[in-house]
Design a protein around this motif. Structure first.
Motif, mmCIF file in Angstrom:
data_model
loop_
_atom_site.group_PDB
_atom_site.id
_atom_site.type_symbol
_atom_site.label_atom_id
_atom_site.label_comp_id
_atom_site.label_asym_id
_atom_site.label_seq_id
_atom_site.Cartn_x
_atom_site.Cartn_y
_atom_site.Cartn_z
ATOM 1 N N LYS A 216 0.827 -1.218 0.000
ATOM 2 C CA LYS A 216 0.000 0.000 0.000
ATOM 3 C C LYS A 216 0.858 1.264 0.000
ATOM 4 C CE LYS A 216 -4.191 -1.908 0.833
ATOM 5 N NZ LYS A 216 -5.443 -1.639 0.108
ATOM 6 N N ARG A 217 2.126 1.151 -0.384
ATOM 7 C CA ARG A 217 3.058 2.268 -0.248
ATOM 8 C C ARG A 217 2.665 3.499 -1.065
ATOM 9 N NH1 ARG A 217 5.170 -1.790 -3.189
ATOM 10 N NH2 ARG A 217 6.092 -1.385 -5.256
ATOM 11 N N ALA A 218 1.855 3.319 -2.102
ATOM 12 C CA ALA A 218 1.452 4.458 -2.937
ATOM 13 C C ALA A 218 0.307 5.256 -2.325
ATOM 14 C CB ALA A 218 1.063 3.971 -4.332
ATOM 15 N N SER A 219 -0.301 4.768 -1.253
ATOM 16 C CA SER A 219 -1.425 5.462 -0.629
ATOM 17 C C SER A 219 -0.944 6.761 0.022
ATOM 18 C CB SER A 219 -2.079 4.579 0.433
ATOM 19 O OG SER A 219 -2.549 3.373 -0.134
ATOM 20 N N GLN A 220 -1.691 7.832 -0.203
ATOM 21 C CA GLN A 220 -1.326 9.103 0.431
ATOM 22 C C GLN A 220 -1.609 9.061 1.926
ATOM 23 O OE1 GLN A 220 -3.129 12.584 -1.315
ATOM 24 N NE2 GLN A 220 -2.069 14.001 0.075
ATOM 25 N N TYR A 221 -2.697 8.381 2.292
ATOM 26 C CA TYR A 221 -3.060 8.249 3.704
ATOM 27 C C TYR A 221 -3.176 6.765 4.039
ATOM 28 C CZ TYR A 221 -4.538 13.037 2.685
ATOM 29 O OH TYR A 221 -4.575 14.344 2.265
ATOM 30 N N LEU A 222 -2.404 6.318 5.008
ATOM 31 C CA LEU A 222 -2.338 4.893 5.317
ATOM 32 C C LEU A 222 -2.459 4.702 6.826
ATOM 33 C CD1 LEU A 222 -1.886 2.073 4.111
ATOM 34 C CD2 LEU A 222 0.576 2.444 4.345
#
Length: 641
Positions: A34-40
């Protein structure tokens, strides 16, 4: 004598400890996807590797996603060491994690100087100024001196995210909300807890919906260990002084963390230093070691225990330094603490947590449990025990005892929830559909009809379960033995509606059925039938897992077992007092509850040809009857206006 509420055994697959070609454990690889998620939002237990998971994602964002800087905020200075310079490349990753010492603000220094350093870091263009570690407090103070836009293209990682709150008085919560809404910052939130102890939500539902979520449960973590095979949670009641009962609950051969009671609790003697002295006296002949800051206690059998006192402020720095540098099993035997040795504290050898008195925050209970649920070659079993003052029905402070028992039940239920595997529930339409493993078919189950309810069912059930278990009315209902249908069909929907006010009635019912199904199935004891079919023991009878219907599930109170276990140890007068007290407040209604119950009253009248009867033996019907009486009372008050 400790009575265990539950004991869970694990298969020791080693899966959670194994690493892939990039040097990532199972949980870390899941986060990296999920590294491309802006909010994690990462929810995972202690020792699962959240800090290194953050390193992997942060380095990718700095290298490949146009992020300029990464800021990691931790709740206290001691946790900063988890994010120190770490070699990653030798295990397969493309880069090491390197912290410039001047950008580690968890070292010593004044708050004012650290805020200035934070602001200088934000505005610096030097290539080495790309990663910084600070405390939550430094972030709060610095935020007040910066504009929201100063966080543009910056990764802000909040460790132990449950410290954040949507409460208006939460400066950290306000900071996160403003950065979310008014900047292009990336945010990674990490927590080992599904809930805050004060019941205030961490984020508004609309804000939380912006986050992609990665959840790694306690069950997955412990199931995948190599050494630790079982975990138990229990309690023991005492009368008089708790120090006199220590011999019954302490096994000094176990690496132990003792948390003495909060000074404001009923269990406290109000003199924490004297309590430590009494504990040492109970253990043996104590002598202080000036070199290490430890107490060396000689037991009757001649064995010498090494004990760290983290309660006394004098000399604590030396003790902490000793603990930070120790590496061998024989370096320490027992830690005595009050506010320390909980969150972020690392002593992998610890195998027994003894907590005296209940804490206000259930988050604290989970954090303490996390200290002893780390995998280590010296232990195959780990134990959490609460030593509790047995309430006296004649005592003026019995209300505090009632409150403590509620916390005990809630804590036990919470741990049952997070320590059990997650099930996937599907609607059963034909006899050919057979349950297998964690996939269970249920007759009459409502499938999610919208993406909103589907998303909640797939991602939020653990959070929602924790919220349900913190609800005061549900806690009281558990202890009072309120009818299962009342809890499952009336009280739980109210919590769901409060948590997700945007849901329709149909969506609420879909979520309700799945959360209740999970709670019931997880709390049921599994046994194999003689014919090889899988059975669940529900409501004291065995049910074929392929014959389960949602109607049957609604008849089962998944929470009752914990209260039944505790009630065995409390004497009859006290138990009766508690029961009477709870019965007295059983039928109180908020306006939202009355709105929710009215359609059920109408449905009851349609199906039975009469209105609900308050003298009925069925508590579900009783509650509907009292709700109808309250509605009629409100109507009269309005008409007489």
């Amino acid at each position: 004598m400790t009575s265990n509420i539950f004991e869970i055994n694990y298969n020791g697959t080693g899966k959670s400890q194994n690493t892939n070609a990039l040097g990532m454990r199972e949980m870390q690889a899941r986060v990296y996807e999920k590294r491309a998620s802006q909010y994690l939002l990462v929810k995972a237990p202690p020792a699962s590797g959240k800090s290194r998971a953050l390193m992997f994602v942060a380095l990718d964002k700095l290298t490949n996603q146009g992020v300029k800087k990464a800021i990691i905020a931790v709740p206290e200075r001691s946790i900063g060491k988890s994010f120190q310079t770490t070699e990653l490349a030798q295990f397969g990753f493309f880069s090491d994690w390197v912290i410039n010492p001047k950008n580690n603000l968890t070292n010593r220094g004044t708050s004012e100087s650290k805020v200035s350093q934070f602001i200088n870091f934000i505005r610096s263009t030097h290539p080495d100024d790309n990663i910084m570690i600070c405390t939550h407090a430094t972030l709060r103070f610095a935020f007040e001196k910066l504009n929201d836009s100063d966080f543009d293209k910056i990764l802000l990682a909040i460790d132990e995210f449950h410290h954040v709150s949507q409460d208006d008085n939460s400066v950290l919560g306000n900071a996160i909300r403003n950065i979310l809404g008014n900047s292009s910052a990336h945010i990674i939130a990490m927590t080992g807890s599904y809930f805050r102890g004060d019941s205030v939500p961490i984020l508004e539902p609309t804000d939380e919906q912006k986050f992609d979520k990665v959840t790694y449960t306690y069950y997955e973590q412990l199931e995948g260990y190599k050494h630790l095979k079982s975990f138990a949670m229990g309690y023991s009641f005492y009368r008089g002084r708790y120090t006199d009962a220590l011999s019954e609950v302490l096994d000094t051969s176990k690496k132990t963390i003792i948390h003495i009671p909060n000074v404001n609790s009923g269990e406290s003697t109000k003199d924490k230093y004297d309590e430590v002295d009494r504990i040492l006296e109970e253990l043996g002949d104590a002598k202080f070691d000036e070199n290490t800051g430890l107490w060396l206690v000689t037991e009757e059998n001649g064995r010498v225990l090494k004990i760290a006192d983290l309660v006394n402020e004098e000399g604590r720095e030396k003790v902490q330094e000793y603990i930070r540098n120790m590496s061998e099993l024989e370096d320490l035997d027992i830690i005595i603490a009050l506010g320390m040795a909980k969150e972020g504290f690392d002593w992998p050898f610890a195998e027994y947590a003894l907590t005296i008195g209940y804490r206000n925050s259930l988050t604290e209970v989970v954090q303490i449990i996390g200290r002893v649920t780390r995998d280590s070659s010296n232990k195959t079993h780990t134990q959490f025990t609460n030593l509790i003052a047995q309430p006296d029905a004649q005592d003026d402070e019995v209300m505090f005892a009632v409150n403590n028992i509620m916390k005990a039940i809630t804590a036990s239920l919470l741990m049952e929830a997070v320590l059990a595997p997650n099930f996937t529930f599907k609607r059963k339409d034909t006899d050919e559909q057979k349950s297998k493993g964690t996939d269970i078919f249920i007759k009459g189950l409502k499938e999610p009809s919208t993406e909103r309810s589907k998303n909640i069912i797939q991602n939020d059930l653990n959070d929602l379960k924790a919220t349900i278990l913190q609800d005061t009315q549900i806690q009281q209902a558990i202890a009072a033995g309120v009818d299962a249908k009342v809890i499952n069909k009336q009280l739980i929907p109210r919590v769901i509606m409060n948590s997700y006010p945007d849901l329709s009635n149909d969506e609420t019912e879909e979520v309700r059925q799945h959360i209740v199904a999970q709670a019931v199935i997880q709390s049921a004891e599994r046994e194999e039938g003689t014919n090889g079919n899988q059975f669940l023991r529900m409501a004291n009878k065995f049910i074929n897992i392929d014959e389960i219907s949602i109607d049957l599930i609604d008849e089962v109170n998944p929470f009752q077992r914990a209260y039944e276990v505790i009630s065995k140890e409390i004497d009859a007068p006290t138990l009766r007092f508690i029961q009477d007290y709870i019965d007295g407040i059983k039928f109180t209604f908020s306006e939202d509850e009355l709105i929710m119950l009215y359609p059920q009253i109408v449905q009851f009248r349609t199906e039975n040809g009469r209105i609900p009867d308050k003298s009925s033996h069925d508590q579900y019907e009783q509650r509907l009857a009292y709700a109808l009486l309250r509605l009629e009372q409100l109507r009269r008050e309005r008409d007489n206006g």
